[in-house]
Design an enzyme around this catalytic site. Structure first.
Site, PDB file in Angstrom:
ATOM      1  N   THR A 547       0.865  -1.177   0.000  1.00 12.88           N
ATOM      2  CA  THR A 547       0.000   0.000   0.000  1.00 12.88           C
ATOM      3  C   THR A 547       0.903   1.229   0.000  1.00 12.88           C
ATOM      4  OG1 THR A 547      -0.013   0.422   2.385  1.00 12.88           O
ATOM      5  CG2 THR A 547      -1.503  -1.281   1.574  1.00 12.88           C
ATOM      6  N   ASP A 671       6.443  13.397  -4.058  1.00 17.43           N
ATOM      7  CA  ASP A 671       6.879  12.017  -4.230  1.00 17.43           C
ATOM      8  C   ASP A 671       8.391  11.974  -4.532  1.00 17.43           C
ATOM      9  OD1 ASP A 671       6.265   9.166  -4.735  1.00 17.43           O
ATOM     10  OD2 ASP A 671       6.931   9.698  -6.766  1.00 17.43           O
ATOM     11  N   LYS A 675      11.567  10.445  -2.272  1.00 18.72           N
ATOM     12  CA  LYS A 675      12.588   9.518  -2.789  1.00 18.72           C
ATOM     13  C   LYS A 675      13.995  10.063  -2.536  1.00 18.72           C
ATOM     14  CE  LYS A 675       9.681   7.465  -6.335  1.00 18.72           C
ATOM     15  NZ  LYS A 675       9.140   7.683  -7.668  1.00 18.72           N
ATOM     16  N   GLY A 790       5.591   1.422 -12.998  1.00 16.24           N
ATOM     17  CA  GLY A 790       4.833   0.321 -13.612  1.00 16.24           C
ATOM     18  C   GLY A 790       4.723  -0.838 -12.649  1.00 16.24           C
TER      19      GLY A 790
END
Ligand code: ADP
Ligand code: ASP
Ligand code: MG
Length: 815
Positions: A547, A671, A675, A790
């Protein structure tokens, strides 16, 4: 002559008894004489105990259980005994039932259950089984002699576990069984004392009867027929991977049995060993299997140990001298009183520096034992020369057994290491003086896990299975499940949850049924899911969080504390407050759990791993630069190369499923900031998320729009600005890239114009690229480039992390 002993499950019902008679018939063809020893029909001894306990507590329920027991025996008679003898057999059985009933009524009236009375009641099981099976054999046209074991096996009056008068018993047996008798049958377990009062040899004691008979008549072999293919490396009902052993020594079998391998009663070995008679363990339900031979000499396995046993319902008594009183003296006295009161000492450990001794005994004897010690040492306890006796319960003993351990260093280390890695606490440890066993006292809750882990450590990693608990079945989660199905590594999904439901199955949830299972179950919280997983306490458990939720991250702490590894693409934990980040990473280390998150950055690309390797090998990272968002990479690649408006490209990306449902969550740069923060922390920088400077991609108006549609409407207004910038930089052969940079302790994310000779110029699709400059890679940076988004590549990265845990299990530490 041969002895054939058949256990309770082998003679549980008429069908099984038919199998037994077939085995007897086959053996008759090959042997000059057979003595068959049988147990009570399966479950009967337990039921007799239950009936006795009910009757003696004046509970009329006993009659119901008794009726069932009678119909079990009558049913067997009706199916197995020839019509011409059936009536007589039923009548004879009826006389036994009446005798049993009389005894029970006596107990009912007295309201008392003495060990002597219990032995009498229990003996009906073997009295009946031997008689009925004898008749069933006769129905197959064999001559068969029924023997009442109580006339031949003589014991003292220690009811419940009587001691055999070996000399007398051997004389009686040898006198009775003559070579011309082709086939005799007798009940195991039962005997009588010098006054002809019925006694028993202890639960599971029919094996012992068989061995006594074999030794008395110098049989060529004693065959124990049971419901498994032999003595196995562990109890197969507890360790699925256990396998049968071809040959083991009397001593090894004795040790395994002593520590709980129920397949053979511990007393069985001695009579056979003294006469050097082999004992063969065979499977009634698979007679072709070669079984196990217990004999003189060494086991013939190529493993460091022969087997693993365990014994539950253990109590540990701790005795401590506090005022110089010699612990040796105390111990000697304790053993003396224990032996006089028939308290069996299973294991002792002595910590000399503490003047303390720990004694493991059966829990049911704990009160008796404690009282006995307190009585004998009343004065010392009063004078505080000894600390109060403590008793710890809910314990189990696990023991590794094997002759090959003798003199081989490192075996106990491997045992304790395995237990440690699997977070099993050791309460006490002991090595038998014969060096045939090393045993550990652990919490009973840990017993199943410990057995499986030890088995895997000593008998081969190829048998290990990773037990997965997956939460989240969205795009990444469901792709992962498909990939797991095709994976070569043995793993099973033992727990699965999404927002709609949760299910558990320690044998693995069949993936075909997963949707049905999830739909049929109520949803549970992440906390409950974690709790159930921890309670199952399976070895090699891995929690997989598919999740992006912070709620799930909140349970990581308890999971790591339980020693369970976590694998996740969820970035929320590693980009949370530094305090939590450090806590989780430390917990993983302290508890020997893995916390793997390669897919946090660059999906399946080996970014985190590479950084970790650089740092671990002593290189120094100078700069990290990268396009870290597959979504933004896609948007800028398509926008730079094609003729579409910026808003159109974003809309298309959303339609293709490349963005979050609300594309602003990608476009706000958060996001990417997460990272970059994760990479920064990986190289040791103590940064918080708010310290990552993010240049917004879009004006504030776009972000404040009330809905996604309103956002697109607002975005369209800026299409022209983007268009102008694109045209302007195109003249200089440049493209736009949203780049994360980490340098000199500072982290920033900016929209940059990139020229043709820059490695970031040539990107396509959702490519990520990361350039790492280090002391070693200083002229040309180390570049990692490839698809950065992906479901396939992300799930693949998650799976690779899981596989690395499996590989570590196979090759690391436990070797
Ligand atoms: P029987 O009724 O034939 O005497 P038991 O039930 O007493 O049989 O013993 C057989 C059982 O012993 C097996 O079903 C198995 O669960 C258990 N067992 C425990 N340890 C071992 C072991 N090391 N090898 C084989 N069986 C074992
Ligand atoms: N019937 C007895 C018991 O169940 C003895 C045996 O089966 O060996 O303990
Ligand atoms: Mg048995």
């Amino acid at each position: 002559m041969k002895i054939l002993k058949f256990g309770g499950s082998s003679v549980a019902n008429a069908d099984n008894i038919s199998k037994v008679i077939q085995i007897i018939s086959d053996a008759l063809n090959e042997s000059s004489g057979l003595i068959v020893v049988v147990s009570a029909l399966g479950g009967v001894t337990d039921n007799l105990m239950k009936i006795a306990s009910l009757a003696s507590s004046r509970n009329d329920e006993y009659k119901k259980v008794l009726d069932l027991l009678i119909s079990q025996h009558n049913g067997a008679i009706k199916k197995l005994v020839d019509s011409n003898r059936r009536k007589a057999t039923l009548k004879a059985a009826q006389i036994k039932y009446a005798e049993l009933n009389d005894s029970l009524q006596g107990m009912y009236l007295l309201g008392e259950l003495s060990p002597r009375a219990l032995d009498k009641i229990m003996s009906f099981g073997e009295q009946l089984s031997a008689y009925i099976i004898c008749e069933a054999i006769k129905a197959k046209k064999h001559r068969c002699q029924f023997v009442d074991s109580r006339t031949l096996i003589k014991t003292d009056d220690n009811f419940g576990s009587a001691n055999v008068d070996i000399k007398k018993t051997y004389e009686l047996l040898a006198d009775y069984f003559q070579p011309q008798q082709k086939l005799s049958i007798m009940g195991g377990f039962i005997a009588s004392d010098a006054d002809e009062v019925t006694t028993t040899l202890g639960r599971g004691g029919s094996d012992y009867t068989a061995s006594l008979v074999g030794a008395a008549i110098n049989a060529e072999v004693i065959e124990i027929w049971t419901d498994v293919d032999g003595v196995m490396t562990a109890d197969p009902s507890k360790v699925k991977e256990a396998f049968p052993l071809a040959q083991i020594s009397y001593e090894e079998a004795g040790e395994l049995a002593h520590f709980g391998a129920k397949v053979i009663h511990p007393k069985t070995m001695k009579p056979a060993r003294l006469k050097n008679i082999p004992i063969d363990i065979k499977n009634t339900f698979n007679p072709q299997a070669s079984g196990t031979r217990i004999c003189k000499g060494r086991s013939d396995q190529n493993f460091q140990i022969t087997g693993i046993s365990s014994l539950g319902n253990i109590a540990l008594l701790c005795v401590q001298s506090s005022n110089g009183k010699s612990i040796g003296e105390i111990a000697a006295k304790i053993f003396d009183i224990f032996s006089r009161r028939d308290i069996e000492v299973l294991l002792i450990t002595q910590a000399s520096h503490e003047h303390a001794i720990s004694i493991a005994i059966h829990k049911k004897q704990a009160v008796k034992a404690k009282n006995a010690i307190e009585k004998v040492f009343a004065l010392e306890l009063k004078a505080k020369e000894m600390s109060p006796i403590s008793v710890v319960e809910n314990l189990s003993i696990v023991a590794i057994v094997g002759q090959r351990m003798k003199g081989v260093p490192g075996i106990s280390g491997k045992l304790f290491n395995t237990l440690g890695i699997n977070k099993v606490n050791l309460v006490a440890i002991a090595q038998g003086s014969s060096e045939l066993n090393v045993s550990a006292v652990i919490s009973s809750d840990d017993e199943p896990k410990a057995l499986q882990a030890i088995h895997r450590a000593f008998f081969g990693a190829e048998k290990a299975v990773i037990n997965l608990f997956v939460i989240g079945t969205g795009l990444v989660g469901s792709t992962l499940l498909k990939q797991i199905k095709d994976s070569q590594v043995p793993m099973r999904i033992c727990g699965l949850a999404n927002s709609k439901g949760a299910c558990f199955n320690t044998d693995g949830i069949p993936l075909k049924l997963k949707d049905k299972k999830l739909a049929g179950a109520a949803p549970i919280s992440a906390g409950e899911f974690a709790q159930q997983m921890i309670q199952l306490n399976l070895p090699h458990s891995v929690f997989v969080d598919c999740t992006s939720s912070e709620e799930i991250v909140a349970v990581y702490e308890s999971i790591l504390k339980a020693g369970i590894s976590i694998v996740t693409p969820n970035k929320k934990a590693n980009s949370a407050a530094l305090k939590l980040y450090r806590k989780l990473h430390n917990l993983a280390k302290e508890n020997n759990a893995r916390f793997l998150y390669e897919t946090n950055v660059g999906a399946g690309l080996p970014v985190i791993h590479t950084l970790q390797n650089l740092v671990a090998s002593g290189d120094e990272v100078i700069k990290i630069e990268g396009v870290l968002s597959g979504t933004l990479s896609y948007i800028f690649n398509v926008f730079s190369l094609g003729n579409k408006k910026f808003s159109e490209v974003v809309r298309e990306a959303k339609q293709k499923g490349y963005t979050e449902p609300d594309p602003r969550e990608d476009l706000n740069g958060k996001d990417v900031a997460r990272k970059l923060l994760i990479l920064a922390r990986e190289i040791g920088l103590a940064l918080e998320l708010k310290q990552v400077q993010v240049e917004p991609l879009l004006p504030a108006k776009c972000f404040s729009a009330k809905s996604v549609d309103a956002f697109f409407a607002a975005l369209e207004k800026f299409d022209q600005d983007f268009e102008n910038r694109k045209k302007q930089i195109a003249k200089q052969h440049k493209v736009l890239r949203y780049i994360a940079v980490l340098e000199k302790g500072k982290a920033s994310v900016t929209l940059q114009e990139i020229s043709q000779n820059h490695p970031f110029y040539h990107l396509s699709g959702s490519d990520n690229i990361i350039a790492i400059s280090t002391k070693r890679y200083n002229n040309t940076p180390l570049v990692i480039k490839g698809p950065g988004a992906g479901a396939e590549v992300t799930a693949g990265g998650v799976l690779a992390d899981i596989v690395s845990i499996f590989n570590e299990l196979s090759y690391e530490k436990l070797k």
